[in-house]
Design a protein around this motif. Structure first.
Motif, PDB file in Angstrom:
ATOM      1  N   VAL A   9       0.836  -1.202   0.000  1.00  0.00           N
ATOM      2  CA  VAL A   9       0.000   0.000   0.000  1.00  0.00           C
ATOM      3  C   VAL A   9       0.870   1.251   0.000  1.00  0.00           C
ATOM      4  CG1 VAL A   9      -1.626   1.361   1.369  1.00  0.00           C
ATOM      5  CG2 VAL A   9      -1.990  -1.105   1.093  1.00  0.00           C
ATOM      6  N   GLU A  10       1.916   1.239   0.848  1.00  0.00           N
ATOM      7  CA  GLU A  10       2.790   2.400   0.944  1.00  0.00           C
ATOM      8  C   GLU A  10       3.495   2.668  -0.382  1.00  0.00           C
ATOM      9  OE1 GLU A  10       3.909   5.656   2.892  1.00  0.00           O
ATOM     10  OE2 GLU A  10       2.711   4.079   3.815  1.00  0.00           O
ATOM     11  N   SER A  12       2.454   2.017  -3.332  1.00  0.00           N
ATOM     12  CA  SER A  12       1.527   2.440  -4.375  1.00  0.00           C
ATOM     13  C   SER A  12       0.990   3.844  -4.128  1.00  0.00           C
ATOM     14  CB  SER A  12       0.352   1.450  -4.469  1.00  0.00           C
ATOM     15  OG  SER A  12      -0.443   1.499  -3.303  1.00  0.00           O
ATOM     16  N   ARG A  13       1.373   4.436  -3.021  1.00  0.00           N
ATOM     17  CA  ARG A  13       0.855   5.749  -2.655  1.00  0.00           C
ATOM     18  C   ARG A  13       1.605   6.844  -3.421  1.00  0.00           C
ATOM     19  NH1 ARG A  13      -0.362   5.884   3.480  1.00  0.00           N
ATOM     20  NH2 ARG A  13      -1.675   4.188   2.702  1.00  0.00           N
ATOM     21  N   GLU A  30      -3.832   6.597  -4.129  1.00  0.00           N
ATOM     22  CA  GLU A  30      -3.269   5.256  -4.254  1.00  0.00           C
ATOM     23  C   GLU A  30      -3.429   4.789  -5.689  1.00  0.00           C
ATOM     24  OE1 GLU A  30      -3.936   0.797  -2.299  1.00  0.00           O
ATOM     25  OE2 GLU A  30      -5.336   2.432  -1.879  1.00  0.00           O
TER      26      GLU A  30
END
Length: 502
Positions: A9-10, A12-13, A30
């Protein structure tokens, strides 16, 4: 949440920060399966353009307002990958003569580089943001974005812009120029409309010739106008000439900008609303617009889509470099040879000089265009090339990016000018000098233009010394190149740099 999922997730931010002339905005999103999901939006009316004096110097109060806002943004962005964040400044900082002071202070509290973009680049990103909010139905569209200090006009189809212009008029600058005492009069409003119409004459004929099927507006002024028209029952959807005229008549009943109290116009926009309304009136009249729809997409959304495109190898900057090569008849075979050598040298010493892998792209671009000045004259062609790179419209590049390219090309031959690197942000100066040194060596090694193959030396670093280990018998086998390298040693020495051949 597992550590692996959290890391994904991080990674793709992504984030975009838009330092507009009226408002600063931050958008964190995102990237997910080719789409952008908004995670957070923040905005603050900084009114940077209102702090410009008659000599285009930003006041200390305006600088502090901007820095305070960015300090808050910086807390939210802390820890994010710098390559996944873009921070763009627009017209107010394009105009500000003391923008370097603002940028230095802004970068300190924000923690990320602040880049100033040209008007046409701003227009390109705005169109990209708008296009991603529209149905992919074909047909050319006109996009208008009224900012605090400039207004952008774009004609495009689907995701491709066909005409890009940025005119020097915005809601903050026009309110300050025509309603400086805060009083609203029909006479002053008419003057503001006339001034905007004069600016529009620069693009009217060209845009009318290209034509369009639909009109779309973006950003705060147009959103506020649409909301005011609908909220007051002067229209049902979008902006029409009739609804706009009724809104103007209503606004002209107020005595001062502080009195403006219209349903649909937020309190923090009311003080600059009259200037933006005058510009929009001129746009409708000059371009004969019958109906304009509002789009949520704008500069920051476009910046995010552009960032996604870079990660997917659709970097518009590479297209701009290719265009420069074609326009100025670059010997691309020679450029490719220099590029390959430069990248090979860079990869050998990258970690030792503390350079991020992504900086190889700048070295690559500089190698591709280092000879563009030859199209003007051989004498001083490095200077001609630097001028072209600094002052041309190069879509995708920021002002600082073009300056970096220009300085790499300016210093690729003859005398090295380390003092010129002071034109770059402090964070770039040391690495830029290493890139110059690598580029110069690559050019010398390919001086024969493939008349014969020159083996690549082994490169290493000893503090500030660039060491090149030459193959045994190299100097005897390549006497002309050897002589060129000895001259390069002396040229770097004259600039206080040590190039050692071992």
């Amino acid at each position: 949440m597992s550590e692996q999922y959290s890391a994904e997730v991080e990674s793709s931010r992504i984030a975009a920060v838009d330092l507009g002339s009226n408002s600063f905005h931050m958008m964190i999103a995102e990237e997910f399966q080719g789409e952008i999901r908004t995670l957070e939006k923040r905005g603050e009316k900084v009114q940077l353009a209102a702090g410009l004096d008659n000599q285009n110097y930003l006041s200390e109060e305006a600088i502090q307002r901007g820095v305070d806002c960015l300090a808050q943004f910086g807390q939210r962005l802390q820890g994010m990958d710098p390559d996944r964040i873009v921070v763009f400044a627009t017209n107010a900082l394009r105009a500000a003569r003391n923008r370097r002071e603002f940028i230095d202070r802004a970068e300190e509290v924000l923690g990320y580089p602040v880049e100033v973009i040209a008007g046409r680049e701003e227009a390109r990103l705005i169109y990209l943001g708008v296009a991603h909010t529209q149905a992919d139905d074909g047909g050319q569209r006109l996009v208008v974005d009224i900012g605090g200090g400039s207004t952008e006009f774009i004609i495009g189809e689907r995701f491709e812009a066909k005409a890009l212009e940025s005119l020097h008029m915005g809601c903050v600058s026009f309110t300050k120029r025509f309603f400086a005492d805060g009083k609203i009069t029909r006479k002053q409003f008419k003057k503001a409309v006339s001034a905007a119409q004069q600016e529009l004459l620069n693009i009217k004929a060209q845009y009318k010739k290209l034509g369009w099927k639909s009109e779309i507006g973006s950003s705060g002024t147009i959103r506020a106008v649409e909301q005011a028209i609908i909220s007051n029952g002067w229209g049902n959807e979008g902006i029409t000439p009739d609804g706009l005229e009724k809104l103007v008549d209503h606004c002209l009943d107020y005595e001062t900008v502080d009195d403006v109290d219209i349903e649909g116009v937020k309190p923090d926009r009311r003080q600059v609303f009259i200037g933006g309304l005058a510009i929009l009136t001129a746009v409708f009249q000059t371009l004969d617009i019958k109906h304009m729809r509002y789009s949520d997409g704008a500069l920051r959304e476009g910046a995010l889509w552009d960032l996604v495109g870079r990660s997917e190898h659709e970097d518009v900057r590479s297209r701009s470099i290719a265009s420069m090569q074609e326009r100025f008849y670059v010997d691309t075979a020679q450029a490719d040879r220099v590029e390959a050598t430069a990248l090979a040298l860079f990869n050998q010493i990258r970690k030792d000089i503390g350079a991020r892998k992504e900086l190889a792209q700048w070295l690559s671009w500089a190698a591709r265009v280092h000879e563009i000045g030859l199209s003007i004259a051989h004498s001083g062609f490095h200077k001609h090339g630097a001028y072209l790179l600094q002052h041309s419209d190069m879509l995708g590049f920021t002002r600082q990016g073009q300056m970096l390219l220009a300085l790499l090309v300016r210093n690729h031959r003859r005398k090295i000018h380390p003092e010129e690197l002071e034109l770059l942000p402090a964070r770039q100066q040391t690495i830029a000098l290493w890139l110059i040194r690598i580029l110069r060596v690559a050019i010398v090694l390919n001086h024969s233009r493939e008349a014969y193959d020159v083996p690549l030396p082994e490169a290493s670093i000893d503090k500030d010394t660039l060491l090149l280990k030459l193959p045994e018998g190299w100097q005897d086998s390549f006497p002309l190149t050897s002589q060129d390298m000895e001259e390069e040693v002396e040229l770097q020495k004259a600039a206080g740099l040590v190039l050692s051949l071992v």
